[in-house]
Write a protein that holds these residues in place. Structure first.
Motif, short mmCIF file in Angstrom:
data_model
loop_
_atom_site.label_atom_id
_atom_site.label_comp_id
_atom_site.label_asym_id
_atom_site.label_seq_id
_atom_site.Cartn_x
_atom_site.Cartn_y
_atom_site.Cartn_z
N LYS A 26 23.30 8.54 26.97
CA LYS A 26 22.38 8.22 25.42
C LYS A 26 23.55 7.27 24.51
O LYS A 26 22.72 6.24 24.24
CB LYS A 26 21.90 9.06 24.54
CG LYS A 26 20.39 8.19 23.21
CD LYS A 26 19.92 9.25 22.12
CE LYS A 26 19.49 9.13 21.13
NZ LYS A 26 19.49 10.13 20.21
N GLU A 27 24.41 7.21 24.75
CA GLU A 27 25.99 6.96 24.39
C GLU A 27 25.68 5.61 23.95
O GLU A 27 26.48 4.84 24.40
CB GLU A 27 26.25 8.57 23.94
CG GLU A 27 27.88 7.70 23.64
CD GLU A 27 29.29 7.37 24.62
OE1 GLU A 27 29.51 7.90 25.69
OE2 GLU A 27 29.83 6.39 24.09
N VAL A 28 25.42 5.76 26.44
CA VAL A 28 26.02 4.52 26.85
C VAL A 28 25.57 3.26 25.89
O VAL A 28 25.32 2.29 25.60
CB VAL A 28 26.40 4.24 28.06
CG1 VAL A 28 26.80 3.21 28.70
CG2 VAL A 28 27.16 5.26 28.49
N ALA A 29 23.91 4.32 26.47
CA ALA A 29 22.55 3.25 26.34
C ALA A 29 22.84 2.56 24.78
O ALA A 29 22.36 1.54 24.78
CB ALA A 29 21.76 4.16 25.92
N GLN A 30 23.21 3.16 23.25
CA GLN A 30 23.58 2.62 21.70
C GLN A 30 24.64 1.53 22.57
O GLN A 30 24.72 0.54 21.46
CB GLN A 30 23.99 3.80 21.38
CG GLN A 30 22.58 4.67 21.09
CD GLN A 30 23.30 6.19 20.66
OE1 GLN A 30 24.31 6.89 20.78
NE2 GLN A 30 22.19 6.81 19.79
N ARG A 31 25.97 1.64 23.30
CA ARG A 31 26.74 0.83 23.05
C ARG A 31 25.59 -0.15 23.73
O ARG A 31 26.44 -1.91 23.47
CB ARG A 31 27.79 1.45 23.93
CG ARG A 31 28.52 2.06 23.24
CD ARG A 31 29.93 2.99 23.81
NE ARG A 31 30.14 2.27 24.84
CZ ARG A 31 30.86 2.32 26.62
NH1 ARG A 31 30.88 4.38 26.84
NH2 ARG A 31 31.43 2.00 27.40
N ILE A 32 25.19 -0.36 24.43
CA ILE A 32 24.52 -1.54 25.43
C ILE A 32 23.92 -2.53 24.34
O ILE A 32 24.08 -3.74 24.12
CB ILE A 32 23.35 -1.35 26.78
CG1 ILE A 32 24.45 -0.44 27.90
CG2 ILE A 32 22.73 -2.01 27.09
CD1 ILE A 32 24.00 -0.04 28.90
N THR A 33 23.05 -1.60 23.62
CA THR A 33 22.11 -2.36 22.60
C THR A 33 22.73 -2.43 20.91
O THR A 33 21.61 -2.87 20.39
CB THR A 33 20.40 -1.41 22.65
OG1 THR A 33 21.20 -0.24 22.30
CG2 THR A 33 20.63 -1.79 23.70
N ALA A 34 23.89 -2.53 21.03
CA ALA A 34 24.23 -1.60 19.47
C ALA A 34 24.24 -3.33 18.61
O ALA A 34 24.32 -4.34 18.81
CB ALA A 34 25.70 -1.26 19.36
N GLN A 35 24.23 -3.24 17.45
CA GLN A 35 24.17 -4.66 16.90
C GLN A 35 25.69 -4.80 16.45
O GLN A 35 26.39 -3.81 15.63
CB GLN A 35 23.14 -3.71 15.24
CG GLN A 35 21.94 -4.75 16.28
CD GLN A 35 21.70 -5.04 17.31
OE1 GLN A 35 21.81 -6.33 16.81
NE2 GLN A 35 20.93 -5.56 18.19
N VAL A 36 25.60 -5.80 15.94
CA VAL A 36 27.41 -5.82 15.14
C VAL A 36 27.18 -5.52 13.78
O VAL A 36 26.47 -4.70 13.06
CB VAL A 36 27.02 -6.98 14.78
CG1 VAL A 36 26.28 -7.52 13.36
CG2 VAL A 36 28.67 -7.77 14.10
N GLY A 37 28.63 -4.65 13.43
CA GLY A 37 28.75 -3.84 12.25
C GLY A 37 28.33 -2.78 12.43
O GLY A 37 29.19 -2.07 11.73
#
Ligand code: SAM
Length: 279
Positions: free
Chosen positions: A154-165
């Protein structure tokens, strides 16, 4: 457990073929066929598509992809122990499943596939990230795939879809979102897998854009983004010092404050900076 085809339940398949999970191959299997069909549906309409599946294992996701109507599935599996179980699936779906016993990092599957191609996989984390980066950085764009539907930590999925800031915003977000739409479409608790991993997982769906969201040279964009995020706590005028002489002028021309840090810079600004450095 309900089944989506007339093949045996996956627990029986595992027992019949003695497929005890190997840690060295990152084997955490999905045995609930309703769940694998749901993951297959996240890939969009599969009818009329070839699907490239990496790491089919005992074939739970493979069965989901075939039941959901994939024209053909090309499955690449490194562990030869899985081949008899996959052959049974091939027999139940004549001419629609091809299995190659190979390392996905070594094999070029393109000669076996016809467009449109969707990629779907539940892979070990390290291989998954490496393949994602390769699929996102082909020699020319658009790539061979129209979509990627991939399971990650999940942590990698969050890095792929992360928004600026956000804290997760970095190279992987820029790389993924520059030339694709990237969405987290499912999260799965450890208990969804056999054996359960230590952490939660998530499915990310990426759709290739016909052309990059903003123009930029891929190598220059990669260089500035890497330099900015490698020292993400530093101001950009310091972290990017080695990228180009007069970096402060380039930053200002790209509408970026030289005192800003990488995580507040929007994708559009990174692309403007890459263009300005080349101009
Ligand atoms: N797709 C199955 C499922 O969802 O139950 C298995 C998923 S398991 C997390 C990962 C699979 O990838 C295993 O079957 C493993 O043997 C295979 N694998 C690991 N490294 C691989 C590689 N380099 N190339 C191809 N397959 C690989």
């Amino acid at each position: 457990m309900a089944t989506i085809d007339n093949l045996p339940p996956l627990r029986d398949v595992i027992n019949t073929h003695d497929l005890r999970a190997k840690k060295s191959l990152g084997q955490n299997f999905l045995l609930d066929l309703n769940l694998t069909a749901k993951i297959a549906r996240q890939a969009g309409d599969l009818t009329g598509c070839d699907v490239l599946e990496i790491g089919p294992g005992p074939g739970g996701l493979t069965r989901g992809l075939l039941a959901e109507g994939a024209r053909r599935v090309l499955a690449i599996e490194k562990d030869a122990r899985c081949l008899p179980a996959l052959a049974e699936i091939g027999a139940a779906y004549p001419d629609r499943l091809t299995v190659l016993n190979a390392d996905a990092l070594e094999l070029n599957p393109l000669e076996h596939l016809n467009a449109p191609i969707r990629v779907v996989a539940n892979l070990p984390y390290n291989v998954g990230t490496e393949l994602l980066v390769r699929w996102l950085t082909p020699a020319s764009w658009p790539p061979f795939w129209s979509s990627l539907t991939l399971m990650f930590q999940k942590e990698v999925a969050q890095r792929i879809t992360a928004q600026v800031g956000s804290k997760a915003y970095g190279r992987l977000a820029i790389l993924s979102q520059w030339r694709a739409d990237a969405k987290m479409v499912m999260t799965l608790p450890p208990e969804a897998f056999t054996p359960p991993p230590k952490i939660s997982s998530a499915v990310v769906h990426l759709t290739a854009l016909p052309e990059p969201r903003f123009p930029a040279d891929p190598a220059v964009l990669n260089r500035v983004v890497a330099a900015g995020f490698n020292q993400r706590r530093k101001m950009l005028r310091a972290s990017l010092k080695g990228v180009a002489p007069d970096i402060e002028d380039h930053l200002i021309a790209a509408d970026i404050k030289p005192t800003d840090r990488a995580e507040v810079v929007h994708l559009e600004q990174w692309c403007a900076l890459a263009r300005n450095i080349l101009a």
